[in-house]
Design an enzyme around this catalytic site. Structure first.
Site, PDB file in Angstrom:
ATOM      1  N   TYR A   1      48.229  47.487  48.327  1.00 26.19           N
ATOM      2  CA  TYR A   1      47.613  46.153  48.468  1.00 26.19           C
ATOM      3  C   TYR A   1      47.056  45.975  49.887  1.00 26.19           C
ATOM      4  CZ  TYR A   1      47.603  41.012  49.025  1.00 26.19           C
ATOM      5  OH  TYR A   1      47.254  39.709  49.289  1.00 26.19           O
TER       6      TYR A   1
HETATM    7  N1  LIG Z   1      50.044  33.774  47.670  1.00 24.41           N
HETATM    8  C1  LIG Z   1      50.157  34.488  48.784  1.00 24.41           C
HETATM    9  O1  LIG Z   1      51.240  34.560  49.398  1.00 24.41           O
HETATM   10  C2  LIG Z   1      48.964  35.206  49.373  1.00 24.41           C
HETATM   11  C3  LIG Z   1      49.086  35.767  50.638  1.00 24.41           C
HETATM   12  C4  LIG Z   1      48.007  36.443  51.182  1.00 24.41           C
HETATM   13  C5  LIG Z   1      46.835  36.559  50.467  1.00 24.41           C
HETATM   14  N2  LIG Z   1      46.745  35.997  49.225  1.00 24.41           N
HETATM   15  C6  LIG Z   1      45.497  36.175  48.490  1.00 24.41           C
HETATM   16  O2  LIG Z   1      45.050  34.932  48.003  1.00 24.41           O
HETATM   17  C7  LIG Z   1      44.326  35.117  46.788  1.00 24.41           C
HETATM   18  C8  LIG Z   1      44.829  34.159  45.734  1.00 24.41           C
HETATM   19  O3  LIG Z   1      46.220  34.344  45.561  1.00 24.41           O
HETATM   20  P1  LIG Z   1      47.142  33.241  44.847  1.00 24.41           P
HETATM   21  O4  LIG Z   1      48.510  33.454  45.384  1.00 24.41           O
HETATM   22  O5  LIG Z   1      46.503  31.906  44.951  1.00 24.41           O
HETATM   23  O6  LIG Z   1      47.125  33.762  43.342  1.00 24.41           O
HETATM   24  P2  LIG Z   1      47.729  33.075  42.021  1.00 24.41           P
HETATM   25  O7  LIG Z   1      48.300  31.724  42.292  1.00 24.41           O
HETATM   26  O8  LIG Z   1      48.616  34.109  41.403  1.00 24.41           O
HETATM   27  O9  LIG Z   1      46.420  32.874  41.130  1.00 24.41           O
HETATM   28  C9  LIG Z   1      45.705  34.004  40.752  1.00 24.41           C
HETATM   29  C10 LIG Z   1      44.386  33.559  40.171  1.00 24.41           C
HETATM   30  O10 LIG Z   1      43.619  34.722  39.858  1.00 24.41           O
HETATM   31  C11 LIG Z   1      43.368  34.738  38.445  1.00 24.41           C
HETATM   32  N3  LIG Z   1      43.384  36.114  37.970  1.00 24.41           N
HETATM   33  C12 LIG Z   1      44.448  36.937  37.903  1.00 24.41           C
HETATM   34  N4  LIG Z   1      44.077  38.100  37.348  1.00 24.41           N
HETATM   35  C13 LIG Z   1      42.757  37.978  37.065  1.00 24.41           C
HETATM   36  C14 LIG Z   1      41.822  38.845  36.452  1.00 24.41           C
HETATM   37  N5  LIG Z   1      42.148  40.068  36.028  1.00 24.41           N
HETATM   38  N6  LIG Z   1      40.537  38.403  36.295  1.00 24.41           N
HETATM   39  C15 LIG Z   1      40.192  37.162  36.705  1.00 24.41           C
HETATM   40  N7  LIG Z   1      41.042  36.320  37.299  1.00 24.41           N
HETATM   41  C16 LIG Z   1      42.312  36.721  37.451  1.00 24.41           C
HETATM   42  C17 LIG Z   1      44.465  33.887  37.827  1.00 24.41           C
HETATM   43  O11 LIG Z   1      44.102  33.344  36.568  1.00 24.41           O
HETATM   44  P3  LIG Z   1      44.337  34.165  35.194  1.00 24.41           P
HETATM   45  O12 LIG Z   1      45.731  34.732  35.282  1.00 24.41           O
HETATM   46  O13 LIG Z   1      44.150  33.160  34.092  1.00 24.41           O
HETATM   47  O14 LIG Z   1      43.286  35.220  35.162  1.00 24.41           O
HETATM   48  C18 LIG Z   1      44.569  32.791  38.880  1.00 24.41           C
HETATM   49  O15 LIG Z   1      43.536  31.860  38.723  1.00 24.41           O
HETATM   50  C19 LIG Z   1      44.471  36.610  46.434  1.00 24.41           C
HETATM   51  O16 LIG Z   1      43.327  37.305  46.841  1.00 24.41           O
HETATM   52  C20 LIG Z   1      45.662  37.047  47.250  1.00 24.41           C
HETATM   53  O17 LIG Z   1      45.631  38.426  47.553  1.00 24.41           O
HETATM   54  C21 LIG Z   1      47.778  35.319  48.651  1.00 24.41           C
END
Ligand SMILES: NC(=O)c1ccc[n+]([C@@H]2O[C@H](COP(=O)([O-])OP(=O)(O)OC[C@H]3O[C@@H](n4cnc5c(N)ncnc54)[C@H](OP(=O)(O)O)[C@@H]3O)[C@@H](O)[C@H]2O)c1
Length: 267
Positions: free
Chosen positions: A156
């Protein structure tokens, strides 16, 4: 501050939950017309008001990014803003993994498909419609881990490091034509990735011999040395994304904004 975003058209990926949902809500609040992509919608996304279209799309499908961008053009007449937010654990994968020896070749492949190649494809699709409008703003959601290599989540972190590199290269090539490309690098954010059953907090809780809530409130902030002592709120990411999407940031390109509670210690 008027962000001068009213009437502009945005694509947000991963828009149904977490950071993407907060970004979508924030852009709609600024009068942006939003194409929101995820595999499924959620009640929270459905409840938003404004010019919003949900496109069901699986970003593991190489055709999906182009179809999402096409929908923005057909629905709203063009594209000004692309927020490449979808990322993190690919479908069916739970993170963290604790060693380089854990992920297989296939794990590496799907990690790069989801976190890097889907963005490459979305940007490729977005450039032509953005140029037709005289420019645009691309914001990629990366991670503080991109700049802090560690044995945990090595695949990742490498994919996100590639994303940071890509954004800088894109910013160099397309700034003269009016397209800005920036990165937002969150620290740990309180989203489903952490909070859902079997998510990051549960995995760390099993290792640390504690429970999910203790990990979210105390163990993770301490383990990750967060200066603020708490996980980041998704809205705190969304606010920065909105500013970067705005023409008020006209001279900001190729930048990487840490919104991480002090996770990154280096200058
Ligand atoms: N949360 C953290 O701690 C954190 C830290 C650093 C960076 N980030 C980054 O922030 C971003 C968002 O993270 P988050 O934590 O907000 O994620 P999240 O709450 O798990 O939400 C993920 C989103 O992506 C969608 N998704 C998942 N698989 C998909 C697919 N195959 N095709 C299309 N959409 C898909 C999900 O909807 P569906 O499942 O319906 O597709 C959902 O809308 C990511 O790039 C992550 O790497 C997060």
């Amino acid at each position: 501050m008027d962000l001068q975003l009213s009437g502009r058209v945005a694509v947000v990926t991963g828009a149904s939950k977490g950071i993407g949902l907060a970004v979508t809500r924030t852009l709609l609040g600024e009068g942006v017309r939003v194409v929101a992509a995820s595999r499924k919608s959620t009640p929270e996304l459905d409840a938003l008001t404004g010019d919003l279209v949900h496109v069901p799309a699986d970003l593991m499908d190489p055709e999906a990014p182009g179809q999402i961008v096409e929908r923005a053009v057909s629905e709203f007449g063009g594209l000004d803003i692309l927020v490449n937010n979808a990322g993190g654990p690919p479908p069916g994968v739970a993170l963290p993994r604790f060693s380089f020896m854990a992920p297989t070749d296939e794990d590496w492949r799907v990690m790069f498909e989801f976190n890097l190649f889907s963005v490459v494809r979305a940007v490729r699709a977005a450039i032509t419609p953005m140029l037709a409008r005289g420019g645009g703003s691309i914001v990629n959601i990366s991670s503080g881990s991109a700049r802090l290599p560690a044995p945990m989540n090595v695949d990742y972190n490498a994919a996100k490091a590639g994303l940071n590199n890509l954004a800088k290269a894109l910013s160099e090539e397309f700034a003269p034509q009016g397209i800005r490309v920036n990165t937002v690098s969150p620290g740990p954010v309180r989203t489903a990735w952490w909070t859902e059953s079997g998510g990051a907090a549960d995995i760390i809780a099993a290792q640390a011999g504690t429970d999910r809530d203790s990990v979210i409130e105390q163990v993770a902030p301490e383990m990750m040395k967060l200066s603020t002592g708490r996980l980041v709120d998704p809205q705190e990411i969304a606010d920065v994304v909105a500013l970067l999407a705005s023409p008020r940031s006209a001279s900001t390109t190729g930048a990487d904004f840490a919104v991480d509670g002090g996770f990154l210690k280096q200058i």
